[in-house]
Design a protein around this motif. Structure first.
Motif, PDB file in Angstrom:
ATOM      1  N   GLY A  97      47.873 -36.089  77.055  1.00  0.00           N
ATOM      2  CA  GLY A  97      47.071 -36.460  78.208  1.00  0.00           C
ATOM      3  C   GLY A  97      45.585 -36.389  77.919  1.00  0.00           C
ATOM      4  O   GLY A  97      45.142 -36.445  76.775  1.00  0.00           O
ATOM      5  N   GLY A  98      44.812 -36.241  78.974  1.00  0.00           N
ATOM      6  CA  GLY A  98      43.358 -36.194  78.871  1.00  0.00           C
ATOM      7  C   GLY A  98      42.715 -37.365  79.577  1.00  0.00           C
ATOM      8  O   GLY A  98      43.121 -38.511  79.383  1.00  0.00           O
ATOM      9  N   ARG A 102      35.855 -35.754  76.220  1.00  0.00           N
ATOM     10  CA  ARG A 102      36.101 -34.521  75.477  1.00  0.00           C
ATOM     11  C   ARG A 102      37.581 -34.170  75.468  1.00  0.00           C
ATOM     12  O   ARG A 102      38.135 -33.757  74.428  1.00  0.00           O
ATOM     13  CB  ARG A 102      35.290 -33.376  76.092  1.00  0.00           C
ATOM     14  CG  ARG A 102      33.801 -33.474  75.880  1.00  0.00           C
ATOM     15  CD  ARG A 102      33.106 -32.270  76.484  1.00  0.00           C
ATOM     16  NE  ARG A 102      33.309 -32.205  77.927  1.00  0.00           N
ATOM     17  CZ  ARG A 102      33.014 -31.152  78.677  1.00  0.00           C
ATOM     18  NH1 ARG A 102      32.531 -30.057  78.112  1.00  0.00           N
ATOM     19  NH2 ARG A 102      33.209 -31.174  79.987  1.00  0.00           N
ATOM     20  N   ALA A 103      38.242 -34.315  76.605  1.00  0.00           N
ATOM     21  CA  ALA A 103      39.666 -33.980  76.675  1.00  0.00           C
ATOM     22  C   ALA A 103      40.496 -34.905  75.790  1.00  0.00           C
ATOM     23  O   ALA A 103      41.452 -34.467  75.132  1.00  0.00           O
ATOM     24  CB  ALA A 103      40.143 -34.060  78.117  1.00  0.00           C
ATOM     25  N   LEU A 208      43.917 -28.930  79.763  1.00  0.00           N
ATOM     26  CA  LEU A 208      42.646 -29.600  79.483  1.00  0.00           C
ATOM     27  C   LEU A 208      41.740 -29.661  80.702  1.00  0.00           C
ATOM     28  O   LEU A 208      40.737 -30.374  80.692  1.00  0.00           O
ATOM     29  CB  LEU A 208      42.908 -31.030  78.974  1.00  0.00           C
ATOM     30  CG  LEU A 208      43.775 -31.147  77.720  1.00  0.00           C
ATOM     31  CD1 LEU A 208      44.027 -32.613  77.395  1.00  0.00           C
ATOM     32  CD2 LEU A 208      43.128 -30.443  76.540  1.00  0.00           C
ATOM     33  N   ASP A 209      42.081 -28.891  81.753  1.00  0.00           N
ATOM     34  CA  ASP A 209      41.300 -28.971  82.983  1.00  0.00           C
ATOM     35  C   ASP A 209      39.851 -28.551  82.758  1.00  0.00           C
ATOM     36  O   ASP A 209      38.933 -29.088  83.376  1.00  0.00           O
ATOM     37  CB  ASP A 209      41.928 -28.090  84.065  1.00  0.00           C
ATOM     38  CG  ASP A 209      43.269 -28.644  84.522  1.00  0.00           C
ATOM     39  OD1 ASP A 209      43.491 -29.858  84.330  1.00  0.00           O
ATOM     40  OD2 ASP A 209      44.089 -27.875  85.047  1.00  0.00           O
ATOM     41  N   GLY A 210      39.639 -27.571  81.867  1.00  0.00           N
ATOM     42  CA  GLY A 210      38.275 -27.118  81.624  1.00  0.00           C
ATOM     43  C   GLY A 210      37.404 -28.162  80.968  1.00  0.00           C
ATOM     44  O   GLY A 210      36.170 -28.085  81.043  1.00  0.00           O
ATOM     45  N   LEU A 211      38.022 -29.160  80.323  1.00  0.00           N
ATOM     46  CA  LEU A 211      37.266 -30.228  79.673  1.00  0.00           C
ATOM     47  C   LEU A 211      37.082 -31.443  80.566  1.00  0.00           C
ATOM     48  O   LEU A 211      36.361 -32.368  80.196  1.00  0.00           O
ATOM     49  CB  LEU A 211      37.978 -30.658  78.384  1.00  0.00           C
ATOM     50  CG  LEU A 211      38.197 -29.561  77.346  1.00  0.00           C
ATOM     51  CD1 LEU A 211      39.022 -30.106  76.185  1.00  0.00           C
ATOM     52  CD2 LEU A 211      36.868 -29.021  76.840  1.00  0.00           C
ATOM     53  N   GLU A 212      37.764 -31.468  81.704  1.00  0.00           N
ATOM     54  CA  GLU A 212      37.697 -32.626  82.580  1.00  0.00           C
ATOM     55  C   GLU A 212      36.489 -32.584  83.509  1.00  0.00           C
ATOM     56  O   GLU A 212      36.071 -33.607  84.026  1.00  0.00           O
ATOM     57  CB  GLU A 212      38.974 -32.717  83.440  1.00  0.00           C
ATOM     58  CG  GLU A 212      40.272 -32.742  82.643  1.00  0.00           C
ATOM     59  CD  GLU A 212      40.488 -34.065  81.938  1.00  0.00           C
ATOM     60  OE1 GLU A 212      39.616 -34.933  82.031  1.00  0.00           O
ATOM     61  OE2 GLU A 212      41.546 -34.237  81.301  1.00  0.00           O
ATOM     62  N   ARG A 213      35.935 -31.399  83.740  1.00  0.00           N
ATOM     63  CA  ARG A 213      34.824 -31.280  84.683  1.00  0.00           C
ATOM     64  C   ARG A 213      33.541 -31.836  84.072  1.00  0.00           C
ATOM     65  O   ARG A 213      33.280 -31.640  82.877  1.00  0.00           O
ATOM     66  CB  ARG A 213      34.610 -29.818  85.088  1.00  0.00           C
ATOM     67  CG  ARG A 213      35.758 -29.241  85.902  1.00  0.00           C
ATOM     68  CD  ARG A 213      35.372 -27.887  86.446  1.00  0.00           C
ATOM     69  NE  ARG A 213      35.206 -26.922  85.376  1.00  0.00           N
ATOM     70  CZ  ARG A 213      36.179 -26.151  84.903  1.00  0.00           C
ATOM     71  NH1 ARG A 213      37.388 -26.241  85.422  1.00  0.00           N
ATOM     72  NH2 ARG A 213      35.945 -25.295  83.932  1.00  0.00           N
ATOM     73  N   PRO A 214      32.718 -32.521  84.850  1.00  0.00           N
ATOM     74  CA  PRO A 214      31.450 -33.038  84.320  1.00  0.00           C
ATOM     75  C   PRO A 214      30.498 -31.907  83.973  1.00  0.00           C
ATOM     76  O   PRO A 214      30.608 -30.796  84.490  1.00  0.00           O
ATOM     77  CB  PRO A 214      30.902 -33.896  85.480  1.00  0.00           C
ATOM     78  CG  PRO A 214      31.547 -33.314  86.702  1.00  0.00           C
ATOM     79  CD  PRO A 214      32.909 -32.841  86.269  1.00  0.00           C
TER      80      PRO A 214
END
Length: 477
Positions: A97-98, A102-103, A208-214
């Motif tokens: 996913g991603g 970044r993700a 990967l939630d931590g990489l999804e935030r702007p």
């Protein structure tokens, strides 16, 4: 690239797909434990989350299958190699996913690492399976062994009794030799390694939630607006000059003292390609760090980044025009076709950026950019690039009486129908090496390919004997 294309072609798409299906069945049915066993036994190694998949993952999965299927229809080894590398990316996105850039990068890099992490996991899973039902596994093994033994014994007797049946068996069965065995073992090991990592990522999906935030860090308004405004002015000056070139056509080249087609196209295309790529980096940085708290900030982002994107589209058009002029003058090659496609894809990326700038939301943009690249590659495969190159150069020969048969003879079997338009020695010079390669590398049903099948059928009806000399070998610059 040519050295890589031979083993990829001769490996046999049929055996490759068969190996994938076999190992996939092993991984899914044996290795991955049931998350909620109905009977007492070893605890599951990994608890699965919900079995639902997003629409994006279905797209990545379908794209992976389509990219791998290119090898069944196109004989160009370089094209299949590109599709294979792209399939590795789309396959990683399908299982990991991603959404953000970044993700997605982390997901792709995580895929090979997961294959190593899966080795002890698979070993423990097989141990658990044997502990739960080792007797059943032995019965299955015995059944397979007896079936193989019966087929070998009776098949050998039937083959020795009838020549037609022996020929049928010989076509259906591969030649057992050291190279064949090594190929089978290599494909099985690589496939098991890849699918083991894929099963591990599906069983333990990465967070990967931590990489999804702007990004939360912002810079001051003038710190980004002043440099990018100056860059926009520089682009505007360059674009003003390029517009005269685009509308002036070849007259601009001929009227410029000491400027040739080669210097004009080759000397500027690569610089413009680098400019386009760097502009993407600048836009990504500005979109990440530019403040957007006030209405003025949002207007500045739309105006400055929108203007830079529009001006870059003109740069893309100029670069594409240069390469088109170069191909018309000196002929089309694989490299020229690929870089033109790359420029068109970059142009589409800037159009997507303009669309994202309307609402200043771009969560969908990274996936759309990658999807556009995948679709562009599949479109190239559908267009049959080697045949497209051959058609372009044969048409150019009919108009200018200039052709490089040496280069055309290095194309794949996909180009044979287009090269058949040539006559006399030029036709034989272009087709004889391809015909010799097809004759030397005979295939059976396991490595069947549509492009090579059509080429063999055409050359069987209209052979291309090797000539003693080849006229018309002009340099392709």
């Amino acid at each position: 690239m040519a050295a890589l294309s031979v083993p990829l072609d001769r490996a046999g798409v049929g055996w490759f797909v068969t190996a994938i299906a076999g190992v996939a069945a092993l991984v899914v049915a044996r290795v991955v434990p049931d998350p909620e066993p109905k009977t007492a036994g070893p605890a599951p190694l990994v608890r699965r989350g919900p079995r639902t998949l997003s629409n994006a993952r279905y797209f990545w999965s379908a794209a992976t299958v389509a990219l791998l299927a290119v090898g069944t229809f196109r004989a160009a080894g370089w094209l299949f190699f590109l599709c294979l590398c792209t399939a590795a990316i789309t396959g990683a996105l399908a299982v990991a996913g991603g959404r953000s850039l970044r993700a997605m990068v982390v997901a792709v890099l995580m895929a090979p690492l997961a294959s190593f992490r899966a080795l002890p996991w698979v070993r423990r899973g097989l141990t658990a399976v044997r502990a739960k039902g080792g007797g059943k596994g032995l019965r299955v093994t015995a059944t397979v062994s007896v079936s193989v033994a019966l087929l070998v014994v009776f098949g050998s007797l039937f083959a020795s009794a009838d020549a037609a049946f022996a020929d049928l068996v010989g076509r259906a069965m591969p030649d057992i030799n050291g190279v064949t065995v090594f190929r089978w073992v290599f494909i099985f090991v690589v496939t098991a390694f890849v699918l083991g990592g894929a099963a591990y990522l599906r069983a333990a999906p990465p967070d990967l939630d931590g990489l999804e935030r702007p990004g939360g860090r912002r810079v001051a308004r003038l710190e980004w607006a002043v440099p990018l405004t100056l860059l926009v002015l520089l682009f505007a000056m360059f674009v003003a000059v390029q517009l005269t070139v685009l509308f002036g056509g070849s007259k601009h080249v001929l009227d410029t003292d000491g400027l040739t087609y080669a210097e004009y196209a080759r000397g500027g295309f690569w610089q413009l390609l680098v400019v386009t790529g760097l502009t993407l980096v600048v836009l990504a940085g500005a979109a990440r760090w530019a403040p957007r708290d006030t209405r003025t900030d949002r207007v500045l982002i739309r105006v400055i980044l929108g203007a830079l994107s529009l001006l870059t589209l003109v740069v893309v058009a100029s670069a594409t025009h240069r390469m088109d002029l170069y191909a018309d003058t000196y002929g089309l090659t694989r490299l020229r076709l690929l870089v033109s496609l790359c420029e068109l894809w970059l142009g589409l990326v800037f159009v997507l950026i303009l669309i994202a700038g309307i609402r200043l939301t771009a969560l969908w943009l990274p996936r759309a950019v990658v999807a556009a690249g995948v679709l562009a590659l599949l479109a190239l495969a559908g267009a049959n690039p080697d045949r497209l190159i051959a058609d372009h150069n044969v048409t150019r020969y009919e108009q200018t009486d200039r052709i490089d048969t040496r280069y055309l003879s290095n194309l794949s079997a996909d180009a044979v129908p287009a090269l058949d338009r040539l006559t006399g020695a030029n036709r034989n010079c272009a087709l004889a090496p391809i015909a010799a390669d097809l004759k030397q590398n005979e295939e059976d049903w396991r490595g069947w390919n549509l492009g090579r099948h059509q080429a063999r059928d055409l050359l069987a009806h209209k052979p291309a004997p090797a000539p003693s000399t080849c006229p018309g070998d002009y340099p392709s610059y």
